[in-house]
Design a protein around this motif. Sequence first.
Motif, mmCIF file in Angstrom:
data_model
loop_
_atom_site.group_PDB
_atom_site.id
_atom_site.type_symbol
_atom_site.label_atom_id
_atom_site.label_comp_id
_atom_site.label_asym_id
_atom_site.label_seq_id
_atom_site.Cartn_x
_atom_site.Cartn_y
_atom_site.Cartn_z
ATOM 1 N N MET A 72 0.846 -1.172 0.000
ATOM 2 C CA MET A 72 0.000 0.000 0.000
ATOM 3 C C MET A 72 0.895 1.240 0.000
ATOM 4 O O MET A 72 1.881 1.301 0.706
ATOM 5 C CB MET A 72 -0.883 -0.020 1.240
ATOM 6 N N LYS A 73 0.541 2.240 -0.781
ATOM 7 C CA LYS A 73 1.320 3.456 -0.844
ATOM 8 C C LYS A 73 1.238 4.196 0.484
ATOM 9 O O LYS A 73 0.208 4.169 1.160
ATOM 10 C CB LYS A 73 0.817 4.352 -1.959
ATOM 11 N N LYS A 74 2.326 4.860 0.843
ATOM 12 C CA LYS A 74 2.354 5.579 2.115
ATOM 13 C C LYS A 74 1.363 6.728 2.139
ATOM 14 O O LYS A 74 0.843 7.061 3.198
ATOM 15 C CB LYS A 74 3.759 6.107 2.404
ATOM 16 N N GLN A 75 1.104 7.360 1.000
ATOM 17 C CA GLN A 75 0.171 8.476 0.979
ATOM 18 C C GLN A 75 -1.279 8.004 1.094
ATOM 19 O O GLN A 75 -2.146 8.757 1.533
ATOM 20 C CB GLN A 75 0.326 9.293 -0.304
ATOM 21 N N LEU A 76 -1.551 6.781 0.714
ATOM 22 C CA LEU A 76 -2.916 6.257 0.723
ATOM 23 C C LEU A 76 -3.345 5.776 2.108
ATOM 24 O O LEU A 76 -4.524 5.860 2.457
ATOM 25 C CB LEU A 76 -3.030 5.104 -0.282
ATOM 26 N N ARG A 77 -2.402 5.329 2.910
ATOM 27 C CA ARG A 77 -2.729 4.746 4.201
ATOM 28 C C ARG A 77 -3.453 5.714 5.148
ATOM 29 O O ARG A 77 -4.488 5.339 5.723
ATOM 30 C CB ARG A 77 -1.452 4.220 4.856
ATOM 31 N N PRO A 78 -2.993 6.964 5.328
ATOM 32 C CA PRO A 78 -3.742 7.876 6.208
ATOM 33 C C PRO A 78 -5.148 8.158 5.710
ATOM 34 O O PRO A 78 -6.079 8.294 6.517
ATOM 35 C CB PRO A 78 -2.894 9.151 6.210
ATOM 36 N N TRP A 79 -5.331 8.233 4.391
ATOM 37 C CA TRP A 79 -6.665 8.473 3.853
ATOM 38 C C TRP A 79 -7.602 7.317 4.182
ATOM 39 O O TRP A 79 -8.764 7.526 4.558
ATOM 40 C CB TRP A 79 -6.613 8.676 2.340
ATOM 41 N N LEU A 80 -7.105 6.094 4.029
ATOM 42 C CA LEU A 80 -7.939 4.927 4.320
ATOM 43 C C LEU A 80 -8.264 4.827 5.799
ATOM 44 O O LEU A 80 -9.388 4.489 6.174
ATOM 45 C CB LEU A 80 -7.246 3.647 3.837
ATOM 46 N N GLU A 81 -7.289 5.104 6.653
ATOM 47 C CA GLU A 81 -7.548 5.052 8.088
ATOM 48 C C GLU A 81 -8.543 6.131 8.508
ATOM 49 O O GLU A 81 -9.428 5.880 9.330
ATOM 50 C CB GLU A 81 -6.243 5.184 8.868
ATOM 51 N N GLY A 82 -8.402 7.315 7.952
ATOM 52 C CA GLY A 82 -9.355 8.379 8.258
ATOM 53 C C GLY A 82 -10.755 8.036 7.786
ATOM 54 O O GLY A 82 -11.736 8.272 8.493
ATOM 55 N N LEU A 83 -10.854 7.459 6.597
ATOM 56 C CA LEU A 83 -12.152 7.055 6.065
ATOM 57 C C LEU A 83 -12.789 5.973 6.922
ATOM 58 O O LEU A 83 -13.989 5.998 7.190
ATOM 59 C CB LEU A 83 -11.987 6.569 4.623
ATOM 60 N N TYR A 116 -7.264 10.875 10.164
ATOM 61 C CA TYR A 116 -6.222 11.173 9.172
ATOM 62 C C TYR A 116 -5.016 11.827 9.840
ATOM 63 O O TYR A 116 -3.876 11.418 9.641
ATOM 64 C CB TYR A 116 -6.806 12.084 8.095
ATOM 65 N N ARG A 117 -5.274 12.840 10.664
ATOM 66 C CA ARG A 117 -4.184 13.537 11.341
ATOM 67 C C ARG A 117 -3.459 12.623 12.326
ATOM 68 O O ARG A 117 -2.237 12.679 12.448
ATOM 69 C CB ARG A 117 -4.720 14.776 12.051
ATOM 70 N N ASN A 118 -4.195 11.779 13.021
ATOM 71 C CA ASN A 118 -3.582 10.852 13.968
ATOM 72 C C ASN A 118 -2.720 9.831 13.245
ATOM 73 O O ASN A 118 -1.639 9.465 13.735
ATOM 74 C CB ASN A 118 -4.656 10.155 14.792
ATOM 75 N N SER A 119 -3.162 9.359 12.093
ATOM 76 C CA SER A 119 -2.379 8.391 11.330
ATOM 77 C C SER A 119 -1.053 8.995 10.885
ATOM 78 O O SER A 119 0.002 8.348 10.975
ATOM 79 C CB SER A 119 -3.170 7.922 10.113
#
Length: 67
Positions: free
Chosen positions: A1-12, A44-47
């Motif tokens: 998984m791309k590093k930029q995608l992971r915070p978005w998925l966790e926030g979602l 997102y911010r926490n991730s």
Amino acid sequence: MKKQLRPWLEGLAVGCVFISITMLFQIPLYMSFIIGALAALGGYRNSIKMDRAKNDKKTDSSTSDSE
């Protein structure tokens, strides 16, 4: 998984969970979406913060090992 995608998925994921929880308490839909959006932003911010802390810890341990 791309590093930029992971915070978005966790926030979602956090946002979806909060929307589901607020729907159980029969809160109006627009309020559930507002709460979910705020929770998604927090997730997102926490991730990002946790990833940064993990990287800092990794670099600190690698520099202390080399000394």
